[in-house]
Every structure is written in structure tokens, then in C-alpha cells.
Design an enzyme around this catalytic site. Structure first.
Site: not given
Length: 350
Positions: A53, A238, A240, A243, A245, A247-248
Site C-alpha cells: 500500500y 471492498s 462498497l 466505491g 455502491l 452511487g458516485k
């Protein structure tokens, strides 16, 4: 905050795990410090990181996330006993990390020593194998014809896993790690490691973290059943779907500074028409339930039987507060039914 046992270990961890992979590219040291402060204030006591990372990984930033956490630990030595730190040794494939070679007992110890130095700590609570040496059905490789199970040389893989276990056992005996875990592995991988642990008298893995979300529920129920039966904590990463999920990214949107504006190592394979349709269906359910789409997705992960602690990440305190807030909410039977209907319609949309 609810606390649960981390697999077969003595560790009690919060049902929310703070993910850190954006620290070093999308987030600064100051951002990370603020996120850590907020996480601890809300009772989060488990932090997940990795030697490779931040993400997307590259040679220039390799190890920076561990360094950021180490800087925080150096300034807050009293907090070390309050947090469970999980890190990971990178597998093969990145030529700037040990020339892209597979994990061995020897390379694992070298990687571990470097992580301990960056983290500025004497021991890592859970040291994880970031991904297997063999090809597995992860990262858009779960469809038939992508990875063949017939290509696995089981004898060769088993010997490699036996060697890795010897390194992990030495690290435990030397006090450099307290426990170990898996990541991005399969039922065969879990089974083989458990068998080898019994053969070699090595402590069993306490956890596994795999991708798991409303858009990627392939571990339910088979792998999760195995984890529950073998007392291995299941940690979704993850939740989401990078990201999506939230909605962005609907209708091709790419908010400035968001993850999808960065080059992705495996590409934007999650961005399919079906995944977009599923996301918009979940967004409507969330609106009707009076919560944000992110909270709906995280709240769903939380209630899946066998899920231990969900790994969340954020690039802002606003996002982090929203995500933590999901774990104070519950889904009504009606909302769960609606989610189930969409999940059946789009079981694996990418």
C-alpha cells in the site's frame, strides 16, 4: 460498537475494521491521523494495511501506508496496546517487490522485518498472505474459462505452502507476529493450510479477507461456511465495490480525486452495465430506507451470517463518519427482502 472474537485467537476486535490503502496517495499523514482519531473515538480497534500500500501500487509509494501508521504510532505509543494491527506480505507479480518472486519462508521474514521497521512496532498482531502464489478466481477471474483448476500443480503448491508456514511459525516463535491470516484465497487454499498446520504443528490462520459486497457475493455461502466451521474470521474487503455502491460512479460520473480517476492495476472491470443497473436499484432501496447507498451496502454486509469485521476505507472524514454510521443501523425485513430480490436478479454483475 460491537466486539467479536477474531477467529480462533484471543483478540477481541470491533465489527468495523479501518482500511488504510488510500493513505499515501489519496490521503496525507494529516488525513490519516484524523481518520485514526475518529476511528478510535468510535471504538474501532482494528487497522488493516499491507506492505504494497497505498493503492494503486507503484514503486515510488511502496510501503508509505505502513510508514504513515508507524509515524502515528511513534507519536502515540500509548495507543499501541489499544489497536490490533494487521498487515500483509505481497505475493508475486510486482517486479519492484523482491523482483516479483513468490513468497517463501526466507522472503517472508525479510518482508516482515521491513514492515516492522516501517510500522515502528515490535510485533504485528495478524500477518497475512496478501494473495496466493497460484492463480485464483479473484479480480475478474471467477468466470468459467478464465482460470482452470486443472492447471494447479497441487504437489508443488503444497510444498510452497509448507515452506511459507515454516517462515510464519518462526516469526510467531520469535515474537514478531502474534497470529497469521489469509487474503484472496479459496476453500482449497484454506483446507490445505489447515491440513498442513496440523501436520507441522503450526498455529492455524485466524482470519481471511476476501472481496465481498452486494455486487460480489461469490463467497456466500460456501467459503464463509468453511470459515465459520473452522473458526476463521471472515473479513470483507471492498464492501462498497471500490466505491461503486456509493452511487458516485453512476452514469459514467468520475468525481475529482475519486479512486476511479486513478489508473487501476486490474482495470475498471467492475464497471459493467449490469453492475450499474444493480447499483441504481440498491440506491432506490437506500432512499426508501432513509439511509445512504453506502450505509445500505455496509449494513447488509454486517448482517450476513459468518461476517466478522467489515473493512471500510475513506478519503475524507465525512465519508468515514457516514460509513461508521452504517453500523448503528439495522435493515428491516422489508428492506432485506428488497435487497434479496435485487441480489437474485444481479448475483454477479461484474
Amino acid at each position: 460498537m460491537r466486539y467479536v472474537e477474531l477467529g480462533n485467537s484471543e483478540l477481541k476486535v470491533s465489527e468495523v475494521c479501518l482500511g488504510t490503502m488510500t493513505w499515501g496517495i489519496q490521503n496525507t499523514q494529516a488525513d490519516a491521523d484524523a481518520q485514526l482519531d475518529m476511528a478510535l473515538e468510535h471504538g474501532i480497534n482494528i487497522i488493516d494495511t499491507a506492505e504494497m500500500y497505498p493503492v494503486p501500487p507503484n514503486k515510488e509509494t511502496y510501503g508509505d501506508t505502513e510508514r504513515i501508521i508507524g509515524n502515528w504510532l511513534r507519536r502515540h505509543p500509548d495507543k499501541r496496546s489499544e489497536v490490533v494491527i494487521m498487515s500483509k506480505v505481497a505475493g508475486s507479480g510486482l517486479d519492484y517487490i523482491r523482483e516479483g518472486t513468490p513468497v517463501t519462508a526466507k522472503s517472508l521474514i525479510a518482508a516482515l522485518d521491513a514492515s516492522l521497521k516501517r510500522l515502528q512496532t515490535d510485533a504485528i498482531d495478524v500477518y497475512q498472505l496478501h494473495w496466493p502464489g497460484r492463480k485464483t478466481p479473484h479480480f475478474d477471474k471467477h468466470w468459467p474459462g478464465t482460470v482452470s483448476p486443472l492447471d494447479i500443480n497441487t504437489a508443488q503448491e503444497t510444498d510452497a505452502m509448507r515452506d511459507i508456514l515454516s517462515g510464519l511459525n518462526n516469526a510467531i516463535n520469535d515474537g514478531k507476529i502474534r497470529h497469521w491470516g489469509l487474503s484472496n484465497d479459496t476453500p482449497w487454499g484454506i483446507h490445505t493450510f489447515l491440513s498442513l498446520c496440523r501436520e507441522m504443528n503450526v498455529p492455524a490462520p485466524v482470519s481471511i479477507q476476501n472481496e465481498f459486497s452486494l455486487l460480489h457475493a461469490k463467497d456466500w455461502p460456501y467459503l464463509i461456511e468453511m470459515c465459520a466451521a473452522e473458526h476463521i474470521a471472515y473479513l470483507p474487503w471492498s464492501p462498497l465495490a471500490t466505491g461503486m455502491l456509493s452511487g458516485k460512479y453512476v452514469n459514467g460520473a468520475r468525481p475529482a480525486g475519486s479512486r476511479w480517476t486513478f489508473v487501476q492495476r486490474h482495470g475498471l472491470f467492475r464497471d459493467t452495465d449490469l453492475a450499474q443497473q444493480a447499483t441504481q436499484a440498491y440506491m432506490k432501496i437506500a432512499r426508501d430506507a432513509g439511509m445512504t447507498p453506502s450505509q445500505l451496502a455496509l449494513c447488509w454486509c454486517r448482517q450476513v451470517p459468518g461476517v466478522t469485521s467489515t473493512i471500510i476505507g475513506a478519503t475524507s472524514l465525512t465519508q468515514l463518519e457516514e460509513n461508521i454510521g452504517a453500523f448503528t443501523q439495522t435493515l428491516t425485513p422489508s428492506t432485506l427482502q428488497q435487497i434479496g430480490d435485487v441480489l437474485k436478479r444481479y448475483p454477479l454483475p461484474f
